[in-house]
Every structure is written in C-alpha cells, then in structure tokens.
Motif scaffolding. Structure first.
Motif, short mmCIF file in Angstrom:
data_model
loop_
_atom_site.label_atom_id
_atom_site.label_comp_id
_atom_site.label_asym_id
_atom_site.label_seq_id
_atom_site.Cartn_x
_atom_site.Cartn_y
_atom_site.Cartn_z
N GLU A 1 4.18 3.33 -8.27
CA GLU A 1 2.83 3.61 -8.78
C GLU A 1 1.93 4.15 -7.67
O GLU A 1 0.71 4.18 -7.82
CB GLU A 1 2.21 2.34 -9.36
CG GLU A 1 2.97 1.73 -10.49
CD GLU A 1 2.73 2.44 -11.81
OE1 GLU A 1 1.65 3.01 -11.97
OE2 GLU A 1 3.64 2.44 -12.64
N ILE A 2 2.53 4.54 -6.54
CA ILE A 2 1.72 4.89 -5.38
C ILE A 2 0.80 6.08 -5.65
O ILE A 2 -0.27 6.20 -5.07
CB ILE A 2 2.63 5.16 -4.15
CG1 ILE A 2 1.82 4.99 -2.86
CG2 ILE A 2 3.30 6.51 -4.20
CD1 ILE A 2 2.64 4.75 -1.64
N VAL A 3 1.19 6.94 -6.58
CA VAL A 3 0.35 8.10 -6.88
C VAL A 3 -0.83 7.74 -7.78
O VAL A 3 -1.78 8.48 -7.89
CB VAL A 3 1.14 9.25 -7.55
CG1 VAL A 3 2.07 9.90 -6.57
CG2 VAL A 3 1.90 8.72 -8.76
N ARG A 4 -0.75 6.58 -8.44
CA ARG A 4 -1.83 6.20 -9.33
C ARG A 4 -2.00 4.67 -9.27
O ARG A 4 -1.70 3.96 -10.20
CB ARG A 4 -1.49 6.62 -10.76
CG ARG A 4 -2.68 6.62 -11.70
CD ARG A 4 -2.23 6.63 -13.15
NE ARG A 4 -1.47 5.44 -13.49
CZ ARG A 4 -2.01 4.29 -13.85
NH1 ARG A 4 -3.32 4.16 -13.88
NH2 ARG A 4 -1.26 3.24 -14.14
N GLU B 1 -2.77 -2.95 -0.78
CA GLU B 1 -2.11 -1.63 -0.80
C GLU B 1 -0.73 -1.74 -1.44
O GLU B 1 -0.34 -0.90 -2.25
CB GLU B 1 -1.98 -1.06 0.63
CG GLU B 1 -3.28 -0.66 1.29
CD GLU B 1 -3.91 0.60 0.73
OE1 GLU B 1 -3.20 1.37 0.07
OE2 GLU B 1 -5.12 0.79 0.92
N ILE B 2 0.00 -2.77 -1.03
CA ILE B 2 1.36 -2.94 -1.58
C ILE B 2 1.29 -3.15 -3.09
O ILE B 2 1.99 -2.50 -3.86
CB ILE B 2 2.07 -4.14 -0.90
CG1 ILE B 2 2.34 -3.86 0.57
CG2 ILE B 2 3.39 -4.46 -1.61
CD1 ILE B 2 2.81 -5.06 1.37
N MET B 3 0.38 -4.04 -3.51
CA MET B 3 0.28 -4.33 -4.95
C MET B 3 -0.22 -3.12 -5.71
O MET B 3 0.25 -2.81 -6.81
CB MET B 3 -0.63 -5.53 -5.19
CG MET B 3 0.01 -6.84 -4.78
SD MET B 3 -0.74 -8.23 -5.61
CE MET B 3 -2.36 -8.21 -4.95
N GLY B 4 -1.17 -2.40 -5.11
CA GLY B 4 -1.69 -1.20 -5.77
C GLY B 4 -0.58 -0.20 -5.97
O GLY B 4 -0.45 0.41 -7.05
N ARG C 1 -1.90 -5.95 -10.35
CA ARG C 1 -3.28 -6.22 -9.96
C ARG C 1 -3.57 -7.70 -9.70
O ARG C 1 -4.70 -8.06 -9.42
CB ARG C 1 -4.21 -5.69 -11.05
CG ARG C 1 -4.13 -4.19 -11.21
CD ARG C 1 -5.49 -3.60 -11.50
NE ARG C 1 -6.11 -4.22 -12.65
CZ ARG C 1 -5.94 -3.82 -13.90
NH1 ARG C 1 -5.17 -2.79 -14.16
NH2 ARG C 1 -6.55 -4.42 -14.89
N ASP C 2 -2.56 -8.53 -9.82
CA ASP C 2 -2.77 -9.94 -9.56
C ASP C 2 -1.55 -10.47 -8.82
O ASP C 2 -0.42 -10.32 -9.30
CB ASP C 2 -2.95 -10.69 -10.89
CG ASP C 2 -3.40 -12.13 -10.68
OD1 ASP C 2 -2.95 -12.74 -9.70
OD2 ASP C 2 -4.19 -12.62 -11.50
N VAL C 3 -1.78 -11.06 -7.65
CA VAL C 3 -0.64 -11.47 -6.81
C VAL C 3 0.21 -12.53 -7.52
O VAL C 3 1.40 -12.67 -7.23
CB VAL C 3 -1.14 -11.95 -5.43
CG1 VAL C 3 -1.71 -13.35 -5.48
CG2 VAL C 3 -0.05 -11.87 -4.38
N ARG C 4 -0.38 -13.26 -8.47
CA ARG C 4 0.41 -14.27 -9.17
C ARG C 4 1.48 -13.63 -10.05
O ARG C 4 2.48 -14.22 -10.37
CB ARG C 4 -0.51 -15.17 -10.02
CG ARG C 4 -1.37 -16.08 -9.15
CD ARG C 4 -2.41 -16.80 -9.93
NE ARG C 4 -3.31 -15.88 -10.60
CZ ARG C 4 -4.36 -16.23 -11.30
NH1 ARG C 4 -4.64 -17.49 -11.44
NH2 ARG C 4 -5.14 -15.33 -11.86
#
Ligand code: SF4
Ligand code: SF4
Length: 465
Positions: free
Chosen positions: A138-141, A421-424, A429-432
C-alpha cells in the motif's frame, strides 16, 4: 492532531563527539605545496574549522566531513585518504552493530527517522528479524491523505485481558465489572537496562520520559525511593521474592511485575488481595518448555506476560532459536485454543530498531519491552567497560535528567514515526490489527523452503556440479 497520535520531539545534542564511520588520513610527507591545496577546496571548510577537543582528545575533522571525497580525489600526490575508523568498527558486537548503535544515537539526538540515502545497499536477508519482510503493497496509497493526515494511524495498545463479550442489563447498563485495561499510546514499554553506570538522574530521566510518553518504565522495586514516588503512575515495580516490599509504595501504582520463580504465585496473590486495582505482569524466560509456564500463568489469571529473550534476540537456552519464531509459536497456540485475547504478550530482548517492534507484533506480540536502546540513546557505546567496573567513556551517570528524558523521547518519537510509516505502507491504521498478521509478511525460511524444497536436500560436504 490529538496528542495520542503524535510524539513531540526536540533536538537534544550529543554531549560527546560521535564516533564516525570513516576518518581522514592526510599525510604531509611528499606534499608538493600546490598553490591551491585540495584541502582549501573543501566546500564545507572542514580543514579550516578543524579543532582538537582536548577533553575528549578527538580531532573534529571526522565529525565535520561530509564524505564527498573531493579532497581525496583532488590531491595530485594522493596524500589524502579516507579509511574506516577502527573505533567505529569496534562498537558493540555482532548483534548490536555499529550501524544500529549510530542509528539509535542519531534518532535520540534528532527525533527523526534516519535517512541513509537512495536505495538499499545492505544484504538481502539475515538472521532473526532480518529474515522477514513486511508487505508494503500500500506504499503508493498509505491512507487517503497521508500518514499524518485526517485518517490517523494509531500505535496505541491496551495492557490486560480483553473480555470476550460484555453483558448489559435491560436498562442498558453494564451487567459485569468493567474490563480493567491500561492504554499506552505506543506499543513500547521501557525497562532499566541490565548494565550501565546509572545515577539517580538517569533513572529519573527515563521515568520522566515514560511519563511524557504515557507508557511505563519497569524497574526493580528497591529503586523506587522518595524522588521516584512522584512517577508512580508510570512505573512498573518488579518485585523479586528475595526483596521485601512495602504496601505503601505500591499505592497508586497501576502495574506490578512479578518475575517467574518459586514464589511468584504467592507474591502475585498477596498483591492482588492488597491492591485489587493493580494489574499483574509476569516475566518469564523465553526458553524451551515456556509454553507450559505460559499456560500455567494463564490458568492463574495473569493478564500480562512478558517474555524475555537474550539481548541478541534468541532463546535463553538455545542460541539457534530466534524470539520471532518463539513468539509465533506461542501466539498460534493461543489462537488455536481460542484464548489469545485473555492475555497481553510483551516481548523483550534483542529489540534494537523500530522495525523489530513492528515485526515482533506481526509475529504475535502485543507490544515490546526495550532496555538497551534507552541506554544507547544516552550515547552508550556498548563497550561494556561498566560491567568490569571501569569508567564509562561517555559518563552516562553525569547526564541531567532532562537531557536523559529528551533523548529517550526523541528515540521513541523516531520509532513511533517509523512504525506509522510501516503501517501506512501496509495499509493498516491500528497497530492492534497488525498483531499476528503473518500473512502480511514474508519469511525467508518459508520462501527458501517453498522455492528449493523440490530440489531435494544437499548433505554437508556434497559438491554441486
Ligand atoms: S571529503 Fe569532502 S567534505 Fe570531507 S574533508 Fe574532503 S572535501 Fe571536505
Ligand atoms: S559506554 Fe560502555 S561503559 Fe558506558 S554505559 Fe555503555 S557499555 Fe557501559
């Protein structure tokens, strides 16, 4: 933006000259005395601003040099060279490498994500956390309007047991005790490092950082003195059976750690009875047979379990097994039994970088416990002189508590940004939601097996034609 989603950082300069990777060697012998010396051509004025720090006996030239190599190429007699600094190479050990240590220094100084230039020149794979990659499809969006846009990315987790369901009365009131959970805005808890010359200001600084970050600092119970009492709500006293503890000091504490040992059950029971609102965390060694310990703790109602590996991220009794594999097997065992949400799993040992936090969570941990990174944030060189009662080259115990706090907050601020950044890039959107998402990662061992298994096994000593 709500404070829960961001960490404010402010530059906290180094107290000592940083050991740089490369150093300049400029010979005088054979110099042609050119009318315009290559050294004068340095656009950064490094040679003009050169100075000697008498206290540290360090020549400032290496810290100022930007490695453009202009002077090296410009000297017609090739009298200027750049070479790898042996002091840099001697930093740390095979796990806590000079690259990791200097990255942590930079993060603690600036609070920023380190940028190492374009491209990645490191190895394709390695051991431990280096043998897994995250899915950045999803790095592009990353989100509709960026990592720090209107759609917040949350790195918050809660500590404690999540109830499977809630029941309500006919009038809509909660028909059971509300779940007792403690929220922290990032999945990282601090722990006092196993070595280092720590003064009261060092401990206070870490406690101050934990308070500002709204996370916790785990420390031996006996370290909580009158000065530390003011930080109680962000401290996790670790109570050992050998050390008597007083109930008055536990008043106001939200979490208590009881290390696994002979009397852990009695101590946990005593604390539970005297302080029913305190969450109990049990620390167990990551070693063979830990699954049994783990299930025993769950049966005893412990809701937070801290698995502790070695400082190089391996099992305590088997150097060939990495903590990432141990976390995966425990997480999957709990999922299979349908009891994963009954416990918060924190993992410590070998967590050296922000990516390790994300990877540990992907393997199944809820959060991590870090100790050595908060020492390295204070310019520690991992020389371990302090373990031999020799003086610390960076006088860590002399640092002020506000400087210690700023450096620790900066380090965690940089890690927080990297985790976002990694999650994005993963579209999470939620580390859980990242917990146990092994399907969003590639493991080298799986890749290797799936690609080459059909070719059969090669015995040791067999020569391929
Ligand atoms: S390598 Fe470049 S920055 Fe460094 S001293 Fe030489 S000219 Fe200056
Ligand atoms: S720099 Fe060396 S002596 Fe100082 S705390 Fe770190 S390991 Fe210990």
């Amino acid at each position: 933006m709500p404070s829960k989603y961001m960490i404010d950082t402010q530059a906290a300069p180094n107290r000592f000259k940083v050991l740089t990777r490369s150093g300049i060697i400029a010979w005088e012998e054979g110099c042609l005395k050119c009318p315009v010396c290559a050294k004068r051509e340095c656009i950064y004025g490094v040679y003009d601003n050169r100075d000697l720090d008498i206290m540290q006996m360090v020549d400032s030239i290496d810290n100022q040099c930007m490695n453009c190599l202009r002077c090296v190429q410009g000297c017609p007699k090739e009298l200027i060279h750049k070479s790898v600094n042996p002091e840099y190479e001697a930093l740390g050990d095979s796990y806590w490498t000079p690259e990791i240590i200097t990255t942590l220094w930079s993060q603690a100084e600036t609070g920023r994500i380190p940028v190492s230039g374009s491209g990645y020149s490191g190895p394709f794979s390695g051991s431990g956390f280096d043998s897994m990659w995250t899915d950045m499809s999803e790095i592009v969006r990353p989100t509709r309007d960026g990592i720090h846009g209107r759609e917040y990315i949350s790195a918050a987790i809660h500590l404690g047991k999540t109830p499977g369901h809630l029941t309500f009365t006919h009038s809509g009131d909660l028909d059971s005790k509300p779940p007792f959970l403690v929220d922290i805005p990032l999945p990282v808890v601090l722990r006092i490092p196993p070595f280092g010359p720590m003064g009261i200001n060092t401990i206070k600084g870490w406690a101050l950082a934990a308070k500002k970050l709204r996370t916790f600092l785990t420390l031996p119970y006996e370290m909580i003195d009158k000065e530390m009492v003011t930080f109680k709500e962000c401290l996790i006293p670790s109570i050992s059976p050998a050390q008597p503890y007083g109930d008055d000091l536990l008043e106001g504490v939200r979490l208590v750690e009881v290390p696994w040992g002979e009397k852990w059950k009695e101590i946990a029971q005593e604390i539970r009875e005297a302080h029913p609102s305190v969450l109990i965390s049990c620390r167990i060694p990551l070693a063979m047979g830990m699954e049994e310990m783990f299930l025993h703790l769950l049966d005893s109602g412990v809701s937070i379990i801290n698995l502790e590996g070695t400082s190089s991220g391996r099992l305590l009794d088997d150097n060939s097994v990495f903590i990432k594999d141990a976390i995966r097997s425990i997480h999957l065992a709990l999922v299979e039994r349908g009891i994963r949400d009954e416990v918060t799993i924190l993992v410590g040992g070998g967590l050296a970088m922000a990516e390790h936090v994300a990877k540990a969570i992907i393997c199944g941990a809820d959060g991590v416990v870090i100790d050595l990174p908060i020492l390295i944030a204070l310019e520690c060189r991992m020389c371990r002189r302090c373990t031999k009662q020799l003086p610390c080259p960076v006088e860590i115990d002399q640092a002020t508590s506000s400087w210690v706090a700023s450096r620790t907050i900066n380090l965690l601020g940089a890690w927080h940004k990297q985790i976002l950044e990694i999650m994005g890039a993963m579209g999470i959107r939620d580390v859980r939601r990242l917990r146990g998402e092994a399907g969003r990662a590639i493991f080298f061992e799986d890749l290797d097996r799936n690609t080459f298994r059909s070719l059969g096994e090669v015995q040791e000593g067999y020569e391929l034609e």
